[in-house]
Design an enzyme around this catalytic site. Structure first.
Site, PDB file in Angstrom:
ATOM      1  CB  SER A 210      -0.944   0.023   1.213  1.00 18.97           C
ATOM      2  OG  SER A 210      -0.229   0.265   2.402  1.00 18.97           O
TER       3      SER A 210
ATOM      4  CE  LYS B  70      -2.212   2.037   4.770  1.00 13.28           C
ATOM      5  NZ  LYS B  70      -1.449   0.839   5.158  1.00 13.28           N
TER       6      LYS B  70
END
Length: 232
Positions: A152, A190
């Protein structure tokens, strides 16, 4: 002056840390004290913290440190539970200062396992090894290493299988890539965005959606400061 339950919990936490090096999970504390729910554990922990007997370690999931014991305390009185189910402590391990530079110009930091660069998973377990980073990459403060699992963050140059160097911290500026702990149980790598009263965890891959949480659901465990990739 502590209540009986507060005293029992304090002794149980102290005994478990002395025995295993890590604090017990909420489920273990609930079972040891025969409480009906984990909310009772939360109340007892808060009371002990307010009285200065324990403190929460912000860089570890559900980790506690015993600061003092009652003068009359006897560790042998602490209740015990079987050792098997230790629960999902997400960030565990030795967060010591960087070790002295080796002769080859590297510094060893604890390798704590895998971190999800994708859907959050209960990722970081305990120190499994130590990883040598170039000394110039490791700055001041406490650091740990993680193996990246998932894709991701590929547009930020972070690939599946990379080893990232994380500097422990409890807050970070907007746009910083962080290790974020969600709901005290799951960790993910993230980009952090604070939007009003919410916190967004942004992926760097269009196949993944940005996830938005209330501010009380996300804790910053550290920020990305380096990366090493092996080519096979």
């Amino acid at each position: 002056m502590l209540t009986r339950k507060q005293n029992e919990l304090l002794l149980f936490i102290h005994g478990r840390i002395k025995e295993t090096g890590v604090s017990p999970s909420f489920d273990e504390m609930k079972a040891a004290l025969q409480l009906a729910s984990k909310s009772g554990v939360h109340r007892l922990i808060t009371a002990l913290e307010e009285r200065g007997f324990i403190r929460r370690l912000a860089h570890r999931a559900r980790a506690l440190e015993v600061l003092k014991l009652p003068e009359s305390a006897a560790v042998a009185e602490a209740p015990s539970v079987p050792k098997g189910n230790l629960g999902p402590n997400v960030v565990r391990g030795n967060f010591a200062k960087p070790e002295p530079t080796d002769s080859d110009g590297t510094i060893d930091v604890p390798m704590l396992g895998r971190i999800a660069a994708g859907v959050p998973i209960a990722a970081i377990q305990h120190e499994t090894d130590r990883f040598a980073f170039p000394a110039g990459m490791v700055g001041a403060g406490e650091h740990f290493a993680l193996e990246v699992k998932g894709d991701s963050m590929i547009e930020a140059g972070i690939m599946d299988g990379d080893t990232v160097l994380i500097q422990r911290c409890q807050s970070a500026e907007n746009g910083t890539i962080v290790v974020a702990l969600v709901d005290d149980e799951e960790a993910t790598l993230k980009r952090l965005r604070k939007k009003g009263g919410s916190i967004a965890l942004e992926a760097a891959n269009p196949d993944y959606e940005t996830r938005i949480f209330g501010p009380d659901r996300v804790k910053v465990q550290g920020r990305l400061v380096g990366l090493i990739r092996k080519y096979h």
